[in-house]
Design a protein around this motif. Structure first.
Motif, short mmCIF file in Angstrom:
data_model
loop_
_atom_site.label_atom_id
_atom_site.label_comp_id
_atom_site.label_asym_id
_atom_site.label_seq_id
_atom_site.Cartn_x
_atom_site.Cartn_y
_atom_site.Cartn_z
N VAL A 20 0.87 -1.17 0.00
CA VAL A 20 0.00 0.00 0.00
C VAL A 20 0.91 1.23 0.00
O VAL A 20 1.84 1.31 0.80
CB VAL A 20 -0.91 0.02 1.25
CG1 VAL A 20 -1.77 1.29 1.26
CG2 VAL A 20 -1.79 -1.22 1.29
N PRO A 21 0.68 2.18 -0.91
CA PRO A 21 1.53 3.38 -0.94
C PRO A 21 1.61 4.06 0.43
O PRO A 21 0.61 4.12 1.16
CB PRO A 21 0.82 4.28 -1.96
CG PRO A 21 0.08 3.34 -2.85
CD PRO A 21 -0.36 2.21 -1.97
N ALA A 22 2.77 4.57 0.75
CA ALA A 22 2.99 5.21 2.06
C ALA A 22 2.10 6.43 2.25
O ALA A 22 1.84 6.84 3.39
CB ALA A 22 4.46 5.61 2.18
N ALA A 92 -7.90 4.69 -0.63
CA ALA A 92 -8.43 4.00 0.54
C ALA A 92 -7.53 2.82 0.90
O ALA A 92 -6.88 2.23 0.02
CB ALA A 92 -9.85 3.51 0.27
N TYR A 93 -7.49 2.48 2.16
CA TYR A 93 -6.73 1.32 2.65
C TYR A 93 -7.68 0.13 2.79
O TYR A 93 -8.79 0.28 3.29
CB TYR A 93 -6.10 1.65 4.00
CG TYR A 93 -5.19 0.55 4.52
CD1 TYR A 93 -3.84 0.55 4.23
CD2 TYR A 93 -5.70 -0.51 5.26
CE1 TYR A 93 -3.00 -0.47 4.67
CE2 TYR A 93 -4.88 -1.54 5.71
CZ TYR A 93 -3.54 -1.52 5.41
OH TYR A 93 -2.73 -2.53 5.83
#
Length: 287
Positions: A20-22, A92-93
């Protein structure tokens, strides 16, 4: 979850955890054994509800993308990638990723798997029953939803199970009027399911959702007067019945996640996140 010689699912091989992108904020539980205790109850301000609406909408769109992508020959890991990439594209995560150590961005539960199936190298086949549970975390809140589809062409018995499980969910939602106790939801679901001699899983329930993935509020899917929490305007929670063709009894795999029917008959599930308004329940997880 490949299949054994009898056609029943067995654990498969997992790919590495997806990145997941930082730049995308994580829920507080990521990298920890479990979530922090929920604070603040199950009623939310208008401002927080606006954020929950956004998260719920993204979750609903993600579910639609994944379910419409499901075709014979794909793997459940392929579907995890599709869901993961969609959520990331919306900043979104994936709420499940890292929740109590869960290794994937959605739950994929097929055939006899009731819930919490882990995406792996299982290949979808014509006639499989596929349940996808996917949640989005954005702006500090979660939206949670799932749905069940038949992959390719399935039997009438399974088509009926899918249709009736969705109907059971909606009957539960429609019963969730302010001033009633949450047990009315389970009563409505179980009464309907019993018409068809279906099993209703008791131990896995609906839950409060919003600033926490699971707040601690329990929403039963069966008639249990002990669950007497009053339904109030401003509350947000899920209704997500798990309905089986046979017994509601279950086994759990050694992964401590995958739950299957004890008799290995098929099962279906649907879930919406709902908001209680003065006029009754409002579904937030619609695409």
């Amino acid at each position: 979850m490949p299949k054994d010689k009898a056609g029943k699912l067995i654990p498969g091989k997992l790919t590495p955890q997806r990145a997941v992108p930082a730049s995308i904020p994580r829920p507080e539980y990521v990298g920890r054994p479990g979530p922090a205790p929920h604070q603040g109850g199950d009623k939310y301000s208008d401002e927080t509800i606006t954020r929950i609406r956004k998260a719920s909408k993204i979750a609903a769109q993600a579910l639609e993308v994944v379910l419409t992508s499901a075709k014979p020959g794909m793997t459940t890991d392929d579907l995890d990638r599709i869901g993961h990439e969609f959520l990331i594209s919306q900043n979104a995560y994936p709420s499940t990723l890292g929740y109590r150590g869960f290794p994937k961005s959605l739950c994929s539960s097929m055939n006899e798997v009731i819930c919490h199936g882990i995406p792996d190298d299982t290949v979808l086949e014509d006639g499989d029953l596929l349940n996808i549970d996917i949640s989005a975390y954005i702006d500090g809140v979660h939206g949670d939803t799932n749905g069940t589809v038949l992959v390719g062409q399935g039997s009438q018995e399974l088509e009926d199970l899918v249709t009736r499980t969705k109907e059971a969910m909606h009957r539960g939602i429609n019963a969730a009027m302010p001033g009633r106790q949450v047990n009315i939801i389970g009563r409505a679901i179980e009464t309907y399911a019993k018409r068809y001699n279906y099993g209703v899983v008791k131990e896995f329930t609906g839950h409060g959702v919003g600033t926490s993935f699971h707040t601690g509020l329990i929403i039963p899917h069966y008639d249990e007067p002990a669950y007497d929490t009053l339904i109030e305007v401003g509350m947000v929670f899920t209704v997500e019945p798990m309905i089986t063709l046979g017994t509601a009894d279950w086994d759990m795999w050694q992964d401590d996640w995958t739950v299957t029917t004890k008799d290995k008959q098929h099962t279906a599930q649907f879930e919406h996140t709902i908001l209680i308004t003065e006029d009754g329940p409002e579904i937030l997880t619609e695409a």
